[in-house]
Design an enzyme around this catalytic site. Structure first.
Site, PDB file in Angstrom:
ATOM      1  N   GLU A  88       0.968  -1.315   0.041  1.00  0.00           N
ATOM      2  CA  GLU A  88       0.169   0.128  -0.064  1.00  0.00           C
ATOM      3  C   GLU A  88       0.777   1.101   0.150  1.00  0.00           C
ATOM      4  OE1 GLU A  88      -3.143   0.729  -0.489  1.00  0.00           O
ATOM      5  OE2 GLU A  88      -3.937  -1.070  -0.118  1.00  0.00           O
TER       6      GLU A  88
ATOM      7  N   GLU B 125       2.239   1.566  -3.506  1.00  0.00           N
ATOM      8  CA  GLU B 125       1.173   1.885  -4.643  1.00  0.00           C
ATOM      9  C   GLU B 125       0.983   3.587  -4.374  1.00  0.00           C
ATOM     10  OE1 GLU B 125      -1.027  -2.322  -5.137  1.00  0.00           O
ATOM     11  OE2 GLU B 125      -2.031  -0.707  -3.883  1.00  0.00           O
ATOM     12  N   GLU B 126       0.709   3.891  -3.016  1.00  0.00           N
ATOM     13  CA  GLU B 126       0.319   5.288  -2.977  1.00  0.00           C
ATOM     14  C   GLU B 126       1.264   6.505  -3.251  1.00  0.00           C
ATOM     15  OE1 GLU B 126      -2.105   5.902   0.598  1.00  0.00           O
ATOM     16  OE2 GLU B 126      -3.680   4.689  -0.070  1.00  0.00           O
TER      17      GLU B 126
END
Length: 227
Positions: A112, A115-116
């Site tokens: 996460e 990805e962010e």
């Protein structure tokens, strides 16, 4: 590289002594005592200058007798989201996401964050977790606050979900008005400060076996105080 001064308002602010390495980064090695407030001012000014110069990373070496400067140098990775309750609020928050089916917590948070923000990280530990009922589709929810170790520096946001991302000094994040009012954010900042100031120990994954399944599994526990 010798120490330099640049104009900041009406005062000359001296940059931190630094050497440029061969990889587009900056190495700061401090040896003399310095007031934390002075260090913070010089650090912010230096960071602004190095950012303008396109430097990719900053490595600060502090000997044990300068441990009082450690908290000042600590930063937290924050994002502004395009969706959800914080949309359009210009509010900074830690990166969050949902663990996928069959994915360990330690794997999910690494994915996460990548990805962010585009930042590569290594999982360290779970600092705390919150239990919340009747959330999505009437189901219960477990929210884990995790500590990660940074492995890269260049931020590259996921433009579909993230408006902006940045590294912010911990004390600056803790002082934001909505952090003081939002209890989850407040506890997150307090956990970070406890980790820095008091050596707070969270829960690290340890592989376990079971009589009921041969699939790999982990137990999360405080390894520091485990006999």
């Amino acid at each position: 590289m010798d120490e330099m001064t640049i104009k900041d308002g009406v005062e000359n602010v001296q940059l931190l002594p630094a050497i440029y390495d061969d990889y587009g980064g900056v190495v700061v090695e401090l040896t003399e005592h310095m007031d934390p407030t002075v260090f913070l001012t010089r650090l912010k000014t230096s960071m602004s200058q190095w950012t303008l110069q396109g430097k990719k990373g900053v490595w600060i070496k502090l000997p044990i007798h300068l441990v009082n400067l450690v908290e000042t140098a600590v930063k937290i990775l924050l994002v502004q989201e395009k969706n959800g309750r914080w949309r359009g609020a210009n509010a900074w928050k830690i990166p969050t996401g949902i663990v996928e089916m069959g994915e360990d917590i330690s794997e999910g948070v690494i994915r996460e964050v990548k990805e962010e923000t585009g930042i590569d990280t290594e999982f360290v530990e779970v600092l705390a977790f919150r239990q919340w009922h009747k959330v999505f589709f009437g189901k219960s929810d477990l929210f884990f606050v995790c500590m990660m170790r940074r492995l890269s520096s260049d931020i590259k946001i996921q433009e579909l979900e993230i408006e902006a991302a940045q590294w912010m000094p911990l004390e600056e994040y803790a002082a934001l008005p909505y952090v003081e009012k939002e209890s989850l954010m407040w506890y997150t900042s307090e956990l970070c400060k406890a980790k820095v100031d008091k050596g707070y120990s969270g829960f690290s994954p340890q592989p376990v076996t079971s009589f009921f399944s041969d699939k790999p599994s982990h137990i999360y526990l405080n390894t520091r105080d485990l006999n």
